[in-house]
Design an enzyme around this catalytic site. Structure first.
Site, PDB file in Angstrom:
ATOM      1  N   LYS A  15       0.918  -1.090   0.245  1.00 36.19           N
ATOM      2  CA  LYS A  15      -0.049  -0.063  -0.270  1.00 36.19           C
ATOM      3  C   LYS A  15       0.718   1.251   0.317  1.00 36.19           C
ATOM      4  O   LYS A  15       2.138   1.452   0.318  1.00 36.19           O
ATOM      5  CB  LYS A  15      -1.109   0.213   1.099  1.00 36.19           C
ATOM      6  CG  LYS A  15      -2.064  -1.823   1.293  1.00 36.19           C
ATOM      7  CD  LYS A  15      -2.628  -0.957   2.448  1.00 36.19           C
ATOM      8  CE  LYS A  15      -3.811  -2.583   2.532  1.00 36.19           C
ATOM      9  NZ  LYS A  15      -4.763  -1.940   4.494  1.00 36.19           N
ATOM     10  N   TYR A  55     -12.024  -4.308  -3.429  1.00 35.52           N
ATOM     11  CA  TYR A  55     -12.743  -4.457  -1.984  1.00 35.52           C
ATOM     12  C   TYR A  55     -14.464  -5.125  -2.403  1.00 35.52           C
ATOM     13  O   TYR A  55     -14.245  -5.548  -1.469  1.00 35.52           O
ATOM     14  CB  TYR A  55     -12.947  -3.104  -1.757  1.00 35.52           C
ATOM     15  CG  TYR A  55     -11.068  -3.176  -0.608  1.00 35.52           C
ATOM     16  CD1 TYR A  55     -10.810  -3.945   0.900  1.00 35.52           C
ATOM     17  CD2 TYR A  55     -10.733  -2.170  -1.406  1.00 35.52           C
ATOM     18  CE1 TYR A  55      -9.597  -3.467   0.929  1.00 35.52           C
ATOM     19  CE2 TYR A  55      -8.983  -2.450  -0.113  1.00 35.52           C
ATOM     20  CZ  TYR A  55      -8.790  -2.704   0.049  1.00 35.52           C
ATOM     21  OH  TYR A  55      -7.319  -2.774   1.021  1.00 35.52           O
ATOM     22  N   ARG A 120      -1.274 -14.547   4.116  1.00 35.66           N
ATOM     23  CA  ARG A 120      -1.820 -13.851   5.469  1.00 35.66           C
ATOM     24  C   ARG A 120      -1.306 -14.369   6.781  1.00 35.66           C
ATOM     25  O   ARG A 120      -1.128 -13.127   7.421  1.00 35.66           O
ATOM     26  CB  ARG A 120      -2.714 -14.903   5.436  1.00 35.66           C
ATOM     27  CG  ARG A 120      -4.435 -13.628   4.138  1.00 35.66           C
ATOM     28  CD  ARG A 120      -4.975 -12.752   4.277  1.00 35.66           C
ATOM     29  NE  ARG A 120      -5.473 -12.747   5.154  1.00 35.66           N
ATOM     30  CZ  ARG A 120      -6.413 -11.577   5.641  1.00 35.66           C
ATOM     31  NH1 ARG A 120      -6.205 -10.692   4.124  1.00 35.66           N
ATOM     32  NH2 ARG A 120      -7.397 -11.345   5.920  1.00 35.66           N
ATOM     33  N   THR A 126      -5.252  -7.870  11.220  1.00 33.71           N
ATOM     34  CA  THR A 126      -5.273  -6.390  10.171  1.00 33.71           C
ATOM     35  C   THR A 126      -4.708  -5.137  10.478  1.00 33.71           C
ATOM     36  O   THR A 126      -4.015  -4.191  10.186  1.00 33.71           O
ATOM     37  CB  THR A 126      -6.855  -6.161  10.541  1.00 33.71           C
ATOM     38  OG1 THR A 126      -7.828  -7.258   9.268  1.00 33.71           O
ATOM     39  CG2 THR A 126      -7.310  -4.437   9.147  1.00 33.71           C
ATOM     40  N   ARG A 137       3.338  -7.100   9.285  1.00 33.61           N
ATOM     41  CA  ARG A 137       2.467  -5.677  10.027  1.00 33.61           C
ATOM     42  C   ARG A 137       3.101  -5.651  11.322  1.00 33.61           C
ATOM     43  O   ARG A 137       3.111  -4.008  11.479  1.00 33.61           O
ATOM     44  CB  ARG A 137       0.924  -6.225   9.820  1.00 33.61           C
ATOM     45  CG  ARG A 137       0.520  -5.695   8.329  1.00 33.61           C
ATOM     46  CD  ARG A 137      -1.279  -6.532   8.055  1.00 33.61           C
ATOM     47  NE  ARG A 137      -1.942  -5.892   6.829  1.00 33.61           N
ATOM     48  CZ  ARG A 137      -2.615  -6.019   6.848  1.00 33.61           C
ATOM     49  NH1 ARG A 137      -3.207  -7.146   7.577  1.00 33.61           N
ATOM     50  NH2 ARG A 137      -3.715  -5.921   5.628  1.00 33.61           N
ATOM     51  N   ASN A 157      -1.686  -0.112   7.273  1.00 38.91           N
ATOM     52  CA  ASN A 157      -0.828  -1.767   8.229  1.00 38.91           C
ATOM     53  C   ASN A 157      -0.153  -1.622   6.238  1.00 38.91           C
ATOM     54  O   ASN A 157       0.249  -3.550   6.614  1.00 38.91           O
ATOM     55  CB  ASN A 157      -2.116  -2.673   8.328  1.00 38.91           C
ATOM     56  CG  ASN A 157      -2.975  -2.564   7.007  1.00 38.91           C
ATOM     57  OD1 ASN A 157      -3.154  -2.579   6.072  1.00 38.91           O
ATOM     58  ND2 ASN A 157      -4.476  -3.592   7.645  1.00 38.91           N
TER      59      ASN A 157
HETATM   60  P1  GDP Z   1      -7.349  -6.912   6.067  1.00 41.10           P
HETATM   61  O1  GDP Z   1      -7.659  -8.225   4.741  1.00 41.10           O
HETATM   62  O2  GDP Z   1      -6.559  -7.550   7.368  1.00 41.10           O
HETATM   63  O3  GDP Z   1      -6.905  -6.280   5.179  1.00 41.10           O
HETATM   64  O4  GDP Z   1      -8.493  -6.438   6.610  1.00 41.10           O
HETATM   65  P2  GDP Z   1     -10.428  -6.180   5.727  1.00 41.10           P
HETATM   66  O5  GDP Z   1     -10.233  -7.044   4.430  1.00 41.10           O
HETATM   67  O6  GDP Z   1     -10.589  -6.832   6.884  1.00 41.10           O
HETATM   68  O7  GDP Z   1      -9.950  -4.295   6.224  1.00 41.10           O
HETATM   69  C1  GDP Z   1      -9.602  -3.411   4.446  1.00 41.10           C
HETATM   70  C2  GDP Z   1      -8.707  -2.760   5.167  1.00 41.10           C
HETATM   71  O8  GDP Z   1      -9.257  -1.561   5.486  1.00 41.10           O
HETATM   72  C3  GDP Z   1      -7.810  -3.385   6.260  1.00 41.10           C
HETATM   73  O9  GDP Z   1      -6.351  -3.362   5.486  1.00 41.10           O
HETATM   74  C4  GDP Z   1      -7.295  -1.554   6.661  1.00 41.10           C
HETATM   75  O10 GDP Z   1      -6.449  -0.786   5.806  1.00 41.10           O
HETATM   76  C5  GDP Z   1      -9.394  -0.819   6.715  1.00 41.10           C
HETATM   77  N1  GDP Z   1      -9.578  -1.143   8.020  1.00 41.10           N
HETATM   78  C6  GDP Z   1     -10.486  -2.543   7.884  1.00 41.10           C
HETATM   79  N2  GDP Z   1     -11.112  -2.927   9.304  1.00 41.10           N
HETATM   80  C7  GDP Z   1     -10.699  -1.187   9.529  1.00 41.10           C
HETATM   81  C8  GDP Z   1     -11.576  -0.300  10.446  1.00 41.10           C
HETATM   82  O11 GDP Z   1     -11.918  -1.226  11.436  1.00 41.10           O
HETATM   83  N3  GDP Z   1     -11.033   0.898  10.668  1.00 41.10           N
HETATM   84  C9  GDP Z   1     -10.173   1.792   9.948  1.00 41.10           C
HETATM   85  N4  GDP Z   1      -9.852   3.173  10.158  1.00 41.10           N
HETATM   86  N5  GDP Z   1      -9.554   0.761   9.202  1.00 41.10           N
HETATM   87  C10 GDP Z   1      -9.786  -0.693   8.982  1.00 41.10           C
HETATM   88 MG    MG Z   2      -8.667  -8.166   3.744  1.00 40.84          MG
END
Ligand code: GDP
Ligand code: MG
Length: 202
Positions: A15, A55, A120, A126, A137, A157
């Site tokens: 990112k 997404y 992963r 996350t 991370r 992240n």
């Molecule tokens: P990942 O698969 O671990 O990247 O997580 P997700 O697919 O659930 O979310 C995508 C991205 O959205 C994450 O990597 C974060 O950058 C952001 N994000 C997810 N959940 C939250 C949240 O609750 N609050 C905030 N501020 N950002 C979030």
């Molecule tokens: Mg994801």
């Protein structure tokens, strides 16, 4: 017949914060030394539309991310901005669109046994504050839900990594065309996957 497990592919995106922190080499090293094979790489500044498509590949993502976010507010004893997961998920998506299109990102395709799950694992959870030590991370950045939510921005992240094999296939197709994903042999694959290790001794 389904492909051999060693052929599994996953999408990783460094990112904008990973690029700006000059962590490209360090991040690639972490995946490379596992034994995964880099089969596609591209630096690009994605449009907000592209990030949205990315997404929304998983039709459940909005709801899931909304539920996760509401849960994290409640765990901290804070009232979430809404009790509706769709609403909260959509606001995370809006923030992500701005963040992901704010500068160059590096999209990569990595291949190897259980590539989706292994990536992963080594990427970590996350929220960097609570990601395991030893993960990308967990080791290389510092962000938390608390500061991100206070400042109304997504968690920074460093990485996106596909969540499931099904998402991985669709995400790779969104970021790469067929010709940009290489089909080649790495010599180290012999020691990782060959059944008969003849040919080592002279
Ligand atoms: P990942 O698969 O671990 O990247 O997580 P997700 O697919 O659930 O979310 C995508 C991205 O959205 C994450 O990597 C974060 O950058 C952001 N994000 C997810 N959940 C939250 C949240 O609750 N609050 C905030 N501020 N950002 C979030
Ligand atoms: Mg994801």
């Amino acid at each position: 017949m389904s492909a051999h497990p060693s052929k599994e592919k996953t999408l990783v995106i460094i990112k904008p914060d990973g690029i700006q922190r000059s962590l490209v080499g360090e991040i690639i090293k972490r995946y490379e030394r596992l034994g995964l094979k880099l089969v596609g790489v591209k630096m690009t500044i994605p449009s907000e539309e592209h990030v949205e498509k990315h997404y929304l590949i998983d039709p459940e993502w909005i709801r899931k991310v909304g539920e996760k976010s509401i849960g994290s507010y409640k765990k901290k004893g804070i009232k979430p901005p809404s009790e509706n997961p769709e609403e909260v998920g959509n606001s995370v998506l809006e923030r992500l669109k701005k963040y992901m299109s704010s500068g160059p990102v590096l999209a990569m395709v990595w291949q190897g046994n259980q590539a989706v799950g292994i990536v992963r694992k080594i990427t970590g959870g996350t929220e960097p504050l609570t990601s395991d030590v030893g993960t990308i991370r967990g080791d290389l950045t510092i962000d938390s839900y608390k500061i991100a939510d206070t400042d109304d921005r997504p968690i920074r992240n460093l990485i996106h990594a596909s969540g499931t094999l099904e998402d991985a296939e669709k995400e790779i197709n969104l970021w790469f065309n067929e010709k940009e994903v290489m089909n080649y042999r790495l010599v180290q694959e012999q020691i990782l996957y060959d059944v008969n290790l003849d040919g080592i001794l002279e």
